[in-house]
Design an enzyme around this catalytic site. Structure first.
Site, PDB file in Angstrom:
ATOM      1  N   ASP B  36     -18.748  35.055 -14.820  1.00 11.56           N
ATOM      2  CA  ASP B  36     -17.894  34.280 -13.919  1.00 11.56           C
ATOM      3  C   ASP B  36     -18.058  34.713 -12.468  1.00 11.56           C
ATOM      4  O   ASP B  36     -17.621  34.016 -11.554  1.00 11.56           O
ATOM      5  CB  ASP B  36     -16.422  34.390 -14.350  1.00 11.56           C
ATOM      6  CG  ASP B  36     -16.129  33.520 -15.574  1.00 11.56           C
ATOM      7  OD1 ASP B  36     -17.084  32.933 -16.118  1.00 11.56           O
ATOM      8  OD2 ASP B  36     -14.962  33.425 -15.991  1.00 11.56           O
ATOM      9  N   ASP B 274     -27.218  -1.731  20.501  1.00  9.02           N
ATOM     10  CA  ASP B 274     -28.072  -1.211  19.435  1.00  9.02           C
ATOM     11  C   ASP B 274     -27.346  -1.245  18.093  1.00  9.02           C
ATOM     12  O   ASP B 274     -27.951  -1.419  17.048  1.00  9.02           O
ATOM     13  CB  ASP B 274     -28.510   0.222  19.751  1.00  9.02           C
ATOM     14  CG  ASP B 274     -29.506   0.725  18.726  1.00  9.02           C
ATOM     15  OD1 ASP B 274     -30.686   0.347  18.824  1.00  9.02           O
ATOM     16  OD2 ASP B 274     -29.107   1.458  17.798  1.00  9.02           O
ATOM     17  N   GLY B 409     -32.116   0.399  14.879  1.00  5.79           N
ATOM     18  CA  GLY B 409     -32.012  -1.035  15.148  1.00  5.79           C
ATOM     19  C   GLY B 409     -33.335  -1.719  15.417  1.00  5.79           C
ATOM     20  O   GLY B 409     -33.749  -2.612  14.673  1.00  5.79           O
ATOM     21  N   LEU B 410     -34.045  -1.298  16.462  1.00  3.17           N
ATOM     22  CA  LEU B 410     -35.282  -1.994  16.822  1.00  3.17           C
ATOM     23  C   LEU B 410     -36.333  -1.831  15.740  1.00  3.17           C
ATOM     24  O   LEU B 410     -37.089  -2.740  15.448  1.00  3.17           O
ATOM     25  CB  LEU B 410     -35.802  -1.457  18.153  1.00  3.17           C
ATOM     26  CG  LEU B 410     -35.216  -2.167  19.366  1.00  3.17           C
ATOM     27  CD1 LEU B 410     -35.735  -1.526  20.642  1.00  3.17           C
ATOM     28  CD2 LEU B 410     -35.549  -3.655  19.338  1.00  3.17           C
TER      29      LEU B 410
END
Lengths: 425, 509
Positions: B36, B274, B409-410
């Protein structure tokens, strides 16, 4: 093999036996490599949420791709009555086998809670084996922390496998111990070049690799933590071969030599096969181990690999040993390595972690080999550490890995020397 | 009996360890078998802690059972006290010790230690990690707190942060800044960073900020009941929630909160052109209830995603989660079975997963990008930099983190334009994130390598080629190059296994 200083070495040196907090894994942890090695097997731990959590914490992200292990987590209702738990287990196995039709071997692995409530996994395995015969063989063993430490889980698993082996009178060599694939293949290639026939390895990668055992079987362990498997092989009539473990150039040569002596391989053949790899291992070790020579070493107990590794690091890399700790010392198995350890070092068995930490701070070794729970706290106190767990996952056996093994220990020292910015945590 | 492959939460005693490790001058003696102790590595490795968790494990073995596990426990308690001199001792049992019923609480009481001892009831076969933390902290507060005059200045306590919590360290700092800007001082932050002496002073604060209901709600309810300390219900993750939180606090302590520094870049980043590509992206959200619900609000109202799935693994928050998911028109997924979660994700096929370490792996397998918003987490989710989830900086961090796994984005437009391009296609994944791209092969193409060899006129023998494949992929390229260079330098025309290892030894460092 030519340490002429002392024939006894540490064989009869007093062992510091300690009983306190053990900072070690339980045997379930072995499943992390066993399930990768045995490709048609599934390991079903019968245990608690803690067992499941341990397996995933110890495994980390390494084996996230479809693991061939799982935990049947005991719940309040299972603890109420034994009959229920047996039925529940059968239902869980059915659920599992219907989802994973590729499973040919199912290991029911006992845990601390299943041992304490005395859940009879042996009977369950027998019953299930009959029910799923011949498609699935169900085998049970215990990986519980109350009985096994870390690598002893593999030992218990192999012991159970050996118990089920067919008898045979064939003259053959059996090698015990799960090895990384690349090492496994190298080993078999060396033995083949040495002219050995009938070489079998346990555990089998797949169940259709037939392995048998009998009085004409000679066997040797490739891992030092297989004490119970060793005893079981002996009980089955097989004859043990003793040697230092195949770490480094010397270890590998001695290990192969011990086999060749039994099987009557000529000195010429032996030299012809081993000379080249031995020499290149020696050269590679020499390059890597420069940074290790003369440095002091302290090994915490972890996997039982400690004594053979200490032998390698001392004899072949020139490290000075302070303490060599092992969770358990099987004197017959590690005897040949113990004999090669220099006198005057501390050999400890078991653990009282707080006292052991006191000793490590007394000595402030150049390198400390320890478990993951201790490594960062020690680094933060200015010690340089090597995680022990890497040693059971990495290819470290035999000639071609000898320098890799040395560099596992060299890297932390190297890093400590490279970093110029202190280490305040 | 429940078949489980991976679990979202550990057992309750791990929750207790998270509390003990987060605090100072506290020690936990846990009656537990060997093994443990694995829990230690969660803290020292994943969280990179510089000290061992303050836990002594009795590590009993089979041979101790039935004979003297109780005296073993007492011995461990005495030795732990002598060695660590804590101001507070916690005692409890892990799952196995629970079965042998040694009663750690009763045993510890007989020792007459000169510090308070808190016995913990951690039902391992019913409850889980979060409960363990919640319960442990509640018991500590119950034992140590006492009635005090309220402070003359307006103060609050930060309740719930623990060791191994997802960004708890940074959230505490960020919350302190936010509250200070409102003229409110932090009396105690606990369990994280608190000593037992701090807990004694907990009742002098005017109110409590419940940061994480998962680990602090029981204590907050107790403090409300006992010392009339109200607690906040809004968890300030996300811009909208921060504003609600400020309003809630100003009503509790009756102040004008116009000075609150809540400025975050998130609203402008979401509004800038964007981010149009983020609009209506379909997201699946899963984690602990608190983080999943706050994430859903941000996703919908602050970024403009479409939430297509929502749920949590902790049953304790099932009710609020169901109610909240309904406002999204969704049925909440309440499950701690990761296979079930995977099935749901597969069914709704989201474009982004916001989840835990488990969902990150599900995403990896399914080729869906994923950002982590909740525990359980791995070492990479404990970054070196300051990266809270709460408060204004938390909102900034969240925007960056969620957008990171996506194709920008682009780039997304270009992908549509050049759909047929052999190296610039959607399978290639985001160009700024090669290592995590879905479906990408990690190995260099074999044909390429063979071509190179043909040029060098060095032939890889079949066995050697096979051997090379056994080398891990991340060093394979280097091994191949080194071997060829070695063969070339030595005038070999063929590479055998022997050559491979000669080269390996030659380049050994």
């Amino acid at each position: 093999m030519s340490s002429e200083k002392s024939l006894a070495g540490c064989m009869n040196a007093p062992v510091l036996k300690e009983r306190g907090q053990h900072e070690v894994f339980c045997g379930l942890t072995s499943i992390i490599w066993l399930h990768r090695k045995m490709q048609d097997a599934f390991f079903l731990v019968v245990g608690s949420r803690t067992c499941a959590h341990l397996l995933q914490s110890a495994a980390g992200v390494m084996v996230f791709a479809e693991p061939r292990f799982g935990t049947a987590i005991l719940e309040e209702t299972d603890l109420a009555g034994m009959a229920d738990a047996q039925e529940e287990l059968e239902r869980t196995v059915e659920e599992l086998l219907s989802r994973r039709t590729d499973i040919k071997r199912l290991f029911l692995v006992g845990s601390c809670p299943s041992e304490v409530i005395k859940l009879d996994l042996a009977t369950a395995a027998e019953k299930l084996s009959e029910r799923y015969f011949p498609k699935v063989n169900v085998i049970n063993y215990s990986g519980s922390g109350i009985e096994t430490t870390f690598t002893q889980g593999e030992d218990a698993c192999l012991e159970a496998v050996i118990r089920g082996l067919e008898p045979s009178n064939e003259r053959q060599l059996v090698i015990l111990g799960a090895l990384p694939d690349i090492v496994h293949d190298q080993m078999l290639r060396l033995l083949e070049q040495l002219g050995l026939k009938n070489v079998l390895v346990l555990p089998q990668v797949r169940v259709d690799e037939k392995v048998s055992v009998g009085s004409n079987t000679h066997f040797i362990c490739a891992q030092p933590f297989l004490g119970a498997s060793f005893e079981e092989m002996v009980r089955r009539g097989a004859k043990p071969i003793f040697a230092p473990f195949p770490f480094g150039a010397n270890g590998t040569t001695a290990w192969l030599k011990a086999i060749c002596d039994i099987f009557g391989v000529s000195k010429e053949t032996f030299d012809a096969v081993t000379d080249a790899p031995r020499r290149r291992a020696e050269i590679a070790i020499e390059k890597v181990s420069k940074i290790l020579t003369g440095r002091s070493l302290f090994l915490f107990p972890d996997s039982q690999l400690e004594i053979p590794l200490a032998r390698f690091l001392n004899q072949e890399c020139g490290m000075k040993l302070i303490e060599v700790g092992s969770p358990y010392i099987h004197k017959q198995l590690v005897g040949p390595d113990l004999q090669l350890l220099p006198e005057g070092i501390i050999i400890s068995e078991g653990q009282d972690v707080d006292k052991q930490l006191d000793r490590v701070f007394d000595h402030m070794p150049d390198l400390t080999v320890c478990g993951l729970g201790l490594a960062n706290p020690l680094e933060a106190k200015g010690l340089t550490t090597k995680w022990a767990i890497e040693l059971v996952f990495s290819p470290i056996h035999f000639y071609e890995q000898a320098a890799d093994l040395a560099s596992l220990f060299a890297r932390p020292i190297n890093r400590s020397e490279k970093l110029k910015i202190g280490r305040v945590a | 009996m429940k078949l489980s492959v991976w679990t979202y939460e550990g057992p309750p005693h791990v929750g207790a360890i998270r509390v003990a490790t987060g605090m100072e001058k506290v020690h936990l003696v846990l009656h537990a078998p060997q093994g443990d102790t694995y829990a230690d590595l969660l803290f020292t490795m994943i969280e990179r802690r510089n000290h061992r968790p303050p836990v002594t494990y009795t590590t009993f073995q089979a041979r101790d059972l039935g004979s003297d596990t109780a005296s073993l426990f007492k011995k461990a308690c005495i030795e732990a006290y002598e060695r660590f001199k804590p101001e507070l001792l916690l005692v409890g049992a892990s799952c196995t010790a629970e079965l042998i019923q040694d009663d750690p609480g009763g045993l510890a009481e007989t020792l007459g230690l000169p510090v308070p001892v808190v016995p913990l009831e951690l039902p391992s076969y019913q409850r889980k990690e979060n409960f363990g933390a919640d319960e442990t902290f509640f018991q500590i507060v119950k034992t140590l707190s006492r009635p005090l005059e309220k402070t003359s200045e307006i103060t609050c306590n930060l309740i719930g942060p623990t060791a191994l919590g997802f960004r708890h360290r940074d959230d505490v700092l960020e919350m302190t800044k936010l509250l200070n800007s409102m003229g409110i001082k932090v009396n105690v932050s606990a369990p994280y960073g608190a000593t037992p002496k701090d807990i004694e002073l907990i009742s002098q604060a005017h109110f409590n900020v419940l940061m994480y209901p998962e680990t602090g709600e029981m204590a907050c309810r107790y403090l409300e009941r006992t010392y009339s300390q109200p607690f906040t219900k809004t968890v300030p993750i996300g811009v909208g929630a921060i504003s609600d939180f400020v309003k809630e606090v100003s009503e509790i302590v009756e102040i004008n909160a116009s000075n609150a520094d809540t400025y975050s870049q998130l609203p402008w980043y979401s509004a800038s052109v964007d981010s149009t590509y983020l609009t209506s992206k379909r997201v699946f959200i899963f984690g602990d209830g608190t983080h999943a619900m706050t994430a859903a609000r941000i996703a919908k109202d602050e970024i403009g995603f479409e939430v297509v799935g929502l749920g949590c693994f902790n049953r304790e928050l099932a009710r609020p989660m169901r109610k909240f998911a309904a406002t999204f028109g969704l049925d909440a997924l309440i499950s701690d079975d990761y296979l079930e979660v995977e099935k749901h994700i597969q069914a709704v096929a989201p474009e982004l997963i916001l989840g835990t370490q488990m969902e990150r792996h599900i995403g990896k397998r399914l080729g869906i990008p994923c950002a982590v918003i909740s525990a359980p987490v791995h070492v990479q989710d404990f970054p070196a930099r300051y990266s809270p989830q709460m408060g204004p900086e938390g909102a900034n961090v969240i925007f960056d983190t969620w957008v990171h796994p996506l194709v920008m984005g682009l780039e997304e437009h270009l992908l549509t334009m050049f759909r047929e391009d052999f190296e610039f296609h959607d399978e290639a994944g985001p160009s700024h994130h090669a290592a995590h791209s879905p479906g990408q092969k990690n190995e260099p193409q074999v044909t390429e390598a063979t071509d190179n060899i043909a040029e060098n006129k060095i032939i890889w023998l079949k066995d050697a080629e096979k051997e090379l494949k056994k080398i891990p992929f991340f060093v394979r390229g280097k091994a191949r190059k080194n071997t060829e260079k070695y063969a070339e330098n030595n005038g070999f025309s063929e590479i055998s296994i022997e050559t491979l290892y000669e080269a390996k030894a030659h380049y050994a460092r």
